[in-house]
Design an enzyme around this catalytic site. Structure first.
Site, PDB file in Angstrom:
ATOM      1  CG  HIS A 257      -2.128   0.776  10.164  1.00 57.03           C
ATOM      2  ND1 HIS A 257      -3.215   1.267  11.139  1.00 57.03           N
ATOM      3  CD2 HIS A 257      -1.734   0.192  10.912  1.00 57.03           C
ATOM      4  CE1 HIS A 257      -2.715   1.183  12.208  1.00 57.03           C
ATOM      5  NE2 HIS A 257      -1.448   1.014  12.610  1.00 57.03           N
ATOM      6  CD  GLU A 312       6.056  -4.172  11.938  1.00 57.84           C
ATOM      7  OE1 GLU A 312       7.209  -3.527  12.058  1.00 57.84           O
ATOM      8  OE2 GLU A 312       5.545  -4.807  12.908  1.00 57.84           O
TER       9      GLU A 312
END
Ligand code: ACO
Length: 367
Positions: A257, A312
């Protein structure tokens, strides 16, 4: 006079990706990447997702700042769904080559104005209808009209699958939609704010944000996560598959991320949602094995870059567990994120200025 292209400068500027650059003040959400916290207007995501239906979480996010109609949000969204159903005919006449997401963008452009509803309500309320109608058209089925007596999660499920949802499915969808409601200045929200900063319409900003979301480095990742799980096949093959994938220089979808240097808190919120579902789903054990293998392989491969599970990864397993096809993952992400995008558009319009950064010219000099 010419100066050779300076690859050093160019690489430095383009690789930075605005990392660490602050471009807006917001009261909507805070992403604390060091401690792994996500706060939506003063409340932790763990406090909202799994406890509130989507409509209540949106109401919390919008607060006083986002002006809307006098109706309850559940009622306003129901009215918006009815109005949006008219746009389904525009989607029907689209070329057969369009995917669900393309059709949704087309439908969004065709959603009529509804008197008495604020734009934020019209656009956010339209998305479940656009998603469901587009998905059914792409399957050669007729769209199902909205039922205004239902909540967003209930009606979204019913219009998409043609079946009445179980309590588990509704709870799971609510949990998912709330989890992804807003997340600071991610790429799609930034895109929405850039478009809003030109005084373009809210609908234009949302169409642009949807386009930014689609890429696999952002909201396009969960479909490939499920593909990865399918390719791995069984838990004992996880280590070897992950090692081979990293050796090929590929990124592992659902990991890493830009902001979090620790675990994305949304991953755990969604994993908890899985724990509340019946445990006879073999994908859960497979996902846990792949996650474990990925985290240890990434720690070895990139010792200087903390790479952890992002939202996700468990999005894919959770949505799959309630029967949502992988072609719906990014459309569902856009549907849950739209009220967040709309709130940022309002904030940008009220407090912001034209967003127009500069660039360093590193090309040949003119004579
Ligand atoms: N798998 C393998 N290596 C990775 C991964 C990954 N998932 N993510 C980052 N890295 C590596 C990069 O290769 C790079 O290594 P290097 O320095 O040796 O070249 C290093 O970590 C830093 O990567 P960057 O691309 O600079 O990090 P950035 O902050 O730009 O990337 C991103 C963040 C795009 C999410 C990245 O982690 C990624 O591609 N993840 C996979 C796709 C994904 O899961 N997307 C969903 C993100 S969540 C969301 O948007 C809702």
């Amino acid at each position: 006079m010419t100066r050779p292209l300076d690859h050093g400068d160019f690489a430095a500027a383009s690789a930075a990706g605005l990392e660490g650059t602050i471009v807006a003040n917001t009261i909507l959400s805070d992403v604390d990447g060091t401690n792994g916290n996500l706060i939506l207007r003063g409340r932790h995501i763990e406090d909202l997702a799994g406890n509130l239906p989507f409509e209540a979480a949106v109401e919390h996010l919008w607060g006083e700042q986002v002006r809307r109609s006098d109706s309850s949000l559940r009622e306003a969204f129901a009215r918006a769904r009815i109005a949006a159903f008219e746009a389904a005919s525009a989607m029907r006449h689209a070329p057969a080559t369009l995917d669900i997401y393309d059709r949704m963008r087309l439908g969004l452009c065709a959603v009529p104005e509804t008197e008495g509803l604020a734009k934020v309500e019209q656009i956010s309320g339209a998305m479940p209808v656009l998603l469901a109608a587009a998905a059914r058209m792409n399957n050669g089925q007729s769209p199902i009209a909205p039922d205004p007596s239902l909540s967003v999660a209930e009606d979204l499920y019913r219009m998409t699958t043609g079946e009445n949802p179980s309590r588990d499915a509704v709870r799971t969808l609510d949990r998912y939609l709330v989890t992804i409601l807003d997340h600071g200045l991610n790429a799609s929200t930034f895109t929405a704010r850039v478009i809003a900063s030109t005084h373009a319409d809210m609908r234009d900003a949302v169409v642009g944000a949807m386009s930014a979301l689609k890429g696999p480095l952002h909201g396009g990742a969960p479909g490939p996560v499920l593909d990865m799980l399918d390719e791995v096949g069984t838990p004992e093959k996880a280590d070897a598959w992950i090692a081979a994938e990293l050796n090929r220089g590929n990124r592992l979808m659902g990991f890493g991320h830009r902001v979090y240097r620790t675990r994305d808190p949304r991953a755990d919120v969604l994993k908890q949602g899985l724990a509340a579902l019946p445990r006879d789903n073999p994908k859960i054990a497979l996902a846990e094995a792949v996650e474990k293998a990925a985290l240890s392989a990434l720690a070895r491969a990139k010792p200087n870059r903390p790479l952890d599970t992002n939202v996700e990864f468990y999005t894919a397993v959770l949505l799959d567990a309630i029967g949502m096809d992988r072609s719906l993952f990014t459309p569902l992400f856009a549907t849950g994120r739209t009220p967040g995008w709309c709130a940022h558009v309002v904030e940008q319009q009220e407090t912001g200025k034209l967003i127009r950064p500069g660039s360093t010219y590193v090309g040949p000099l003119a004579d």
